[in-house]
Design a protein around this motif. Structure first.
Motif, PDB file in Angstrom:
ATOM      1  N   ASP A 130       0.810  -1.221   0.000  1.00  0.00           N
ATOM      2  CA  ASP A 130       0.000   0.000   0.000  1.00  0.00           C
ATOM      3  C   ASP A 130       0.843   1.271   0.000  1.00  0.00           C
ATOM      4  O   ASP A 130       0.403   2.313  -0.474  1.00  0.00           O
ATOM      5  CB  ASP A 130      -0.891   0.044   1.248  1.00  0.00           C
ATOM      6  CG  ASP A 130      -1.950  -1.034   1.278  1.00  0.00           C
ATOM      7  OD1 ASP A 130      -2.525  -1.338   0.218  1.00  0.00           O
ATOM      8  OD2 ASP A 130      -2.221  -1.578   2.369  1.00  0.00           O
ATOM      9  N   THR A 187      -6.558  -2.554   4.939  1.00  0.00           N
ATOM     10  CA  THR A 187      -6.567  -3.251   3.648  1.00  0.00           C
ATOM     11  C   THR A 187      -6.908  -4.719   3.817  1.00  0.00           C
ATOM     12  O   THR A 187      -7.724  -5.278   3.076  1.00  0.00           O
ATOM     13  CB  THR A 187      -5.212  -3.085   2.943  1.00  0.00           C
ATOM     14  OG1 THR A 187      -5.032  -1.700   2.613  1.00  0.00           O
ATOM     15  CG2 THR A 187      -5.148  -3.909   1.670  1.00  0.00           C
ATOM     16  N   HIS A 200      -8.568   0.412  -4.470  1.00  0.00           N
ATOM     17  CA  HIS A 200      -9.193  -0.731  -3.817  1.00  0.00           C
ATOM     18  C   HIS A 200     -10.092  -1.525  -4.774  1.00  0.00           C
ATOM     19  O   HIS A 200     -10.226  -2.744  -4.624  1.00  0.00           O
ATOM     20  CB  HIS A 200      -9.940  -0.279  -2.559  1.00  0.00           C
ATOM     21  CG  HIS A 200      -9.003   0.016  -1.423  1.00  0.00           C
ATOM     22  ND1 HIS A 200      -8.406  -0.977  -0.687  1.00  0.00           N
ATOM     23  CD2 HIS A 200      -8.525   1.187  -0.942  1.00  0.00           C
ATOM     24  CE1 HIS A 200      -7.611  -0.444   0.224  1.00  0.00           C
ATOM     25  NE2 HIS A 200      -7.663   0.873   0.090  1.00  0.00           N
TER      26      HIS A 200
END
Length: 244
Positions: A19, A190, A114
């Motif tokens: 990320d 996440t 995402h």
């Protein structure tokens, strides 16, 4: 701006996620900070992208790496998290984030990232999600203590992968943190969304960034982690389905 870059690999096994892989600031966004600040831990997880790339090559595993700095938007936070678009990070003011259109930044950067990650997970149906991060040996503010851990394994409610990883790492003589230097029960956005919510086993791996700040360190940790991740994946895989 493309919000993620992808490394192809074999489906059905391990999917690597990074990320905080980049310190890039998209055109049209001015954070109002010195460029050197983007190279610090508040701008990018130092060493995390090279390690993710090395693991992907060694394992033949696919990977998703973000292409925007966490100072622009932190893709590893919930959309309503106060640190999603930071105005201060470890004592450094980020004046360009004051008064910005939060929803526009979510729509243009956070949501597409995402969605891309979700689409990759649906297409490859991984057995194990592995999120690669790094942490600074000491925070700059509040007289933060020296962090002794070489590596931390973070998890929330699903402990399947974490409980396999911890003894395997400890057996290598490493100083290992279980939900250290911070807890995956607090910061696991996440993997909560893409792992636990889908019943997919997952772990976040945090490595102290002074240990992976150069190619030698990345190679060492790639050699340590690759066989351990294969072992975890094999133990989690359905009977008769083993990775090599």
């Amino acid at each position: 701006m493309t919000v993620a870059r992808f490394i192809d690999g074999d489906p059905g096994g391990i999917l690597l996620i990074c990320d905080h892989a980049s310190n890039a600031v998209p055109p049209g966004i001015d954070l109002g900070v010195a460029p050197a600040l983007l190279d610090k831990h508040i701008g990018v997880d130092i060493g995390a992208a090279p390690l993710t790339e090395a693991l992907a090559a060694t394992l033949g595993a696919p990977a998703v790496l973000a292409t925007v700095s966490r100072l622009v938007i932190d893709l590893h936070r919930q959309p309503d998290h106060p640190g999603l678009i930071p105005t201060v990070s470890d004592g450094h003011a980020i004046p360009g984030n004051d008064g910005i259109d939060r929803f526009e930044r979510i729509a243009h950067l956070y949501a597409p990232y995402h969605r891309a990650l979700e689409a990759m997970i649906r297409s490859m149906r991984p057995t194990l999600l592995v999120s690669i991060h790094s942490f600074t040996p000491q925070l700059e503010t509040a007289d933060g203590p020296i962090r002794p851990w070489e590596i931390g394994i973070l998890s929330n409610r699903d402990r399947r992968a974490a409980d396999l990883a911890l003894p395997l790492l400890a057996a290598r003589g490493l100083v290992v943190g279980d939900n250290e230097p911070y807890s995956g029960k607090v910061l696991n956005a996440t993997l909560n969304r893409h792992g636990e919510a889908r019943g997919i086993a997952s772990i976040a791996i945090e490595i102290r960034n002074d240990l992976i700040g150069d190619a030698t360190g990345v190679d060492r940790w790639n050699d340590i982690l690759a066989p351990i991740l294969v072992e975890i994946r094999n133990r989690l895989a359905p009977k008769g389905v083993l990775a090599t």
